[in-house]
Design an enzyme around this catalytic site. Structure first.
Site, PDB file in Angstrom:
ATOM      1  N   ASP A 135      -7.386  -8.494 -10.222  1.00  0.00           N
ATOM      2  CA  ASP A 135      -6.924  -8.572  -8.827  1.00  0.00           C
ATOM      3  C   ASP A 135      -6.530  -7.214  -8.298  1.00  0.00           C
ATOM      4  O   ASP A 135      -5.438  -6.745  -8.539  1.00  0.00           O
ATOM      5  CB  ASP A 135      -5.742  -9.552  -8.804  1.00  0.00           C
ATOM      6  CG  ASP A 135      -5.269  -9.895  -7.409  1.00  0.00           C
ATOM      7  OD1 ASP A 135      -5.908  -9.478  -6.442  1.00  0.00           O
ATOM      8  OD2 ASP A 135      -4.233 -10.571  -7.303  1.00  0.00           O
ATOM      9  N   GLU A 169      -2.251  -5.408   0.456  1.00  0.00           N
ATOM     10  CA  GLU A 169      -2.445  -6.868   0.509  1.00  0.00           C
ATOM     11  C   GLU A 169      -1.363  -7.609  -0.256  1.00  0.00           C
ATOM     12  O   GLU A 169      -0.919  -8.676   0.148  1.00  0.00           O
ATOM     13  CB  GLU A 169      -3.825  -7.233  -0.064  1.00  0.00           C
ATOM     14  CG  GLU A 169      -4.223  -8.698   0.150  1.00  0.00           C
ATOM     15  CD  GLU A 169      -3.756  -9.656  -0.944  1.00  0.00           C
ATOM     16  OE1 GLU A 169      -3.794 -10.877  -0.703  1.00  0.00           O
ATOM     17  OE2 GLU A 169      -3.341  -9.207  -2.027  1.00  0.00           O
ATOM     18  N   GLU A 170      -0.927  -7.042  -1.382  1.00  0.00           N
ATOM     19  CA  GLU A 170       0.012  -7.757  -2.249  1.00  0.00           C
ATOM     20  C   GLU A 170       1.422  -7.830  -1.658  1.00  0.00           C
ATOM     21  O   GLU A 170       2.263  -8.565  -2.170  1.00  0.00           O
ATOM     22  CB  GLU A 170       0.069  -7.094  -3.639  1.00  0.00           C
ATOM     23  CG  GLU A 170      -1.245  -7.131  -4.404  1.00  0.00           C
ATOM     24  CD  GLU A 170      -1.620  -8.534  -4.905  1.00  0.00           C
ATOM     25  OE1 GLU A 170      -0.880  -9.493  -4.618  1.00  0.00           O
ATOM     26  OE2 GLU A 170      -2.675  -8.641  -5.548  1.00  0.00           O
TER      27      GLU A 170
END
Ligand SMILES: *[C@@H]1O[C@H](CO)[C@@H](O)[C@H](O)[C@H]1NC(C)=O
Ligand SMILES: *[C@@H]1O[C@H](CO)[C@@H](O)[C@H](O)[C@H]1NC(C)=O
Length: 391
Positions: A135, A169-170
């Site tokens: 990821d 994004e995280e």
């Protein structure tokens, strides 16, 4: 532009001399199993070396500058046009495409940041470990290699496919929000790379999260008429919220579920509680705003007597519904949040979620991926692009 002669040569005349020993040994044991996925050995080396280089650069959210520089220069070296988009100081998104037409039919996108803590790359028992190995550096590597292979095979042209790699994004989607507002380009279809076990995501649930704070008045438990019991009130109102049966379900995403994951109140068994609170997260299958209204209404009715319940709302995110019908692909519901809702408009008619690896490993202390999953995702992205260019 003569794509086959320029990009083709650049993409495939790649790294034979630069393949690290661990990858050479690893590939030696894998060749027979995976060869069907590739045109040639150099592509395998390219995929693994590139994936490795991405993981070897720490890019925990907020600290993406080094991986940005590496990736931008890698994409340029492959003959792509690369645009950098500054989101904040030392934080850049990358937009890349072939030739001079930035508007494309298909957008392949994912993120370059990872969750903490960073841990380095290694291969053990056929597994490729490292922070971001799943990821989302697996998605970056396989999207890029898929595009380069399609270009070198002459199967995509200028104006067909672009790549967008974003920061943050995280944490809060800062990079994708910025791209959505400021990139002046147009796409018909967007494919978001996240670990979906090489299935097409059907959608993911939304979120409504809130705290309940109940103010009471302490008194001796022998004289409850002198106080107001915050604990009982919290239990009452939470009970009504938990047992309400009007939360909307969804045919694809299933039931809306609710977790009162934190409850606190009172000081002792013989004292009426002066304060009680709870934190609740609702995973919304359909219509987060309706769920919010139901809960607001319950609290309002409960407040008619003492007006002592405070509803403090944190997040209301609607569920995301994706396109997921492409011949020969499996699909599945994903239970995590993504950048999908942060990329708005831009002419996008369909959105897909697809990528290698398993979400349950993605944020764990032993994040790893199998080589075969990477190989399958290269083929998957190529098939998705093929399909989207034909519809
Ligand atoms: C790309 O698309 C945008 C929006 O549709 C348009 O304004 C712009 O002129 C296009 N750019 C090019 C280079 O075609
Ligand atoms: C994607 O899904 C939307 C909404 O369900 C639908 O309107 C659209 O036609 C779909 N696009 C494709 C290419 O199937």
């Amino acid at each position: 532009m003569r794509l086959a002669s320029i990009v083709g040569a650049a993409a495939l005349a790649c790294v034979a001399g630069a393949v690290p020993m661990d990858i050479m040994q690893f590939l030696g044991s894998k060749l027979t199993q995976s060869s069907e996925y590739f045109q040639g050995l150099s592509s395998k080396h390219e995929l693994l070396s590139f994936h490795k280089s991405l993981i070897e650069i720490n890019s925990v959210s907020g600290d993406e500058y080094e991986v940005y520089k590496y990736l931008a220069s890698y994409l340029s070296s492959k003959g792509l046009t690369v645009e950098s988009q500054q989101v904040e100081d030392k934080r850049f998104n990358i937009y890349a495409y072939y030739g001079s037409q930035p508007n494309t039919t298909v957008l392949l996108t994912t993120h370059i940041d990872t969750v903490p803590p960073y841990f380095p790359y290694f291969i053990e028992d056929g597994k490729i470990y490292g922070r971001g190995s799943v990821d989302a550096k697996a998605s970056i590597a396989t999207q890029v290699v898929a595009l380069l292979e399609l270009l070198s095979a002459g199967k995509v042209q200028e104006g067909d496919v672009a790549l967008l790699f974003v920061v943050g994004e995280e944490v809060n989607g800062a990079g994708m929000h910025y791209a959505s507002e400021h990139l002046p380009y147009h796409w018909d279809h967007a494919v978001f790379g996240e670990p979906t076990e090489n299935k097409l995501g059907v959608g993911h649930k939304g979120v409504y999260s809130f705290n309940l704070e109940v103010e009471g008045k302490a008194s001796h438990s022998g004289y409850p008429e002198l106080g107001i019991d915050a604990n009982s009130k919290l239990i009452d109102v939470l009970g009504k919220i938990i047992h309400n049966d009007e939360y909307p379900a969804d045919e694809l995403l299933g039931k809306t579920t609710l977790n009162p994951g934190f409850i606190q109140g009172g000081v002792a068994g013989n004292v009426l509680s002066a304060h009680a609170s709870s934190k609740v997260v609702v995973r919304v299958a359909n219509n987060a705003h309706k769920v919010r209204d139901i809960i607001r209404n319950i609290v309002q009715i409960e407040n008619e007597q003492y007006n002592n319940i405070n509803l403090i709302e944190h997040q209301v995110f609607e569920p995301v519904y994706l396109n997921y019908s492409i011949p020969n692909f499996e699909s599945g519901v994903m239970a995590y949040f993504t950048d999908v809702p942060n990329l708005k408009d831009h002419g996008i008619r369909s959105r897909y979620l697809y990528g290698p690896g398993t979400i349950t490993l993605a944020h764990s202390a032993d994040e790893y991926i199998y080589f075969d999953d990477l190989a399958r995702a290269v083929r998957g992205y190529k098939d998705i692009v093929d399909y989207l260019l034909s519809v």
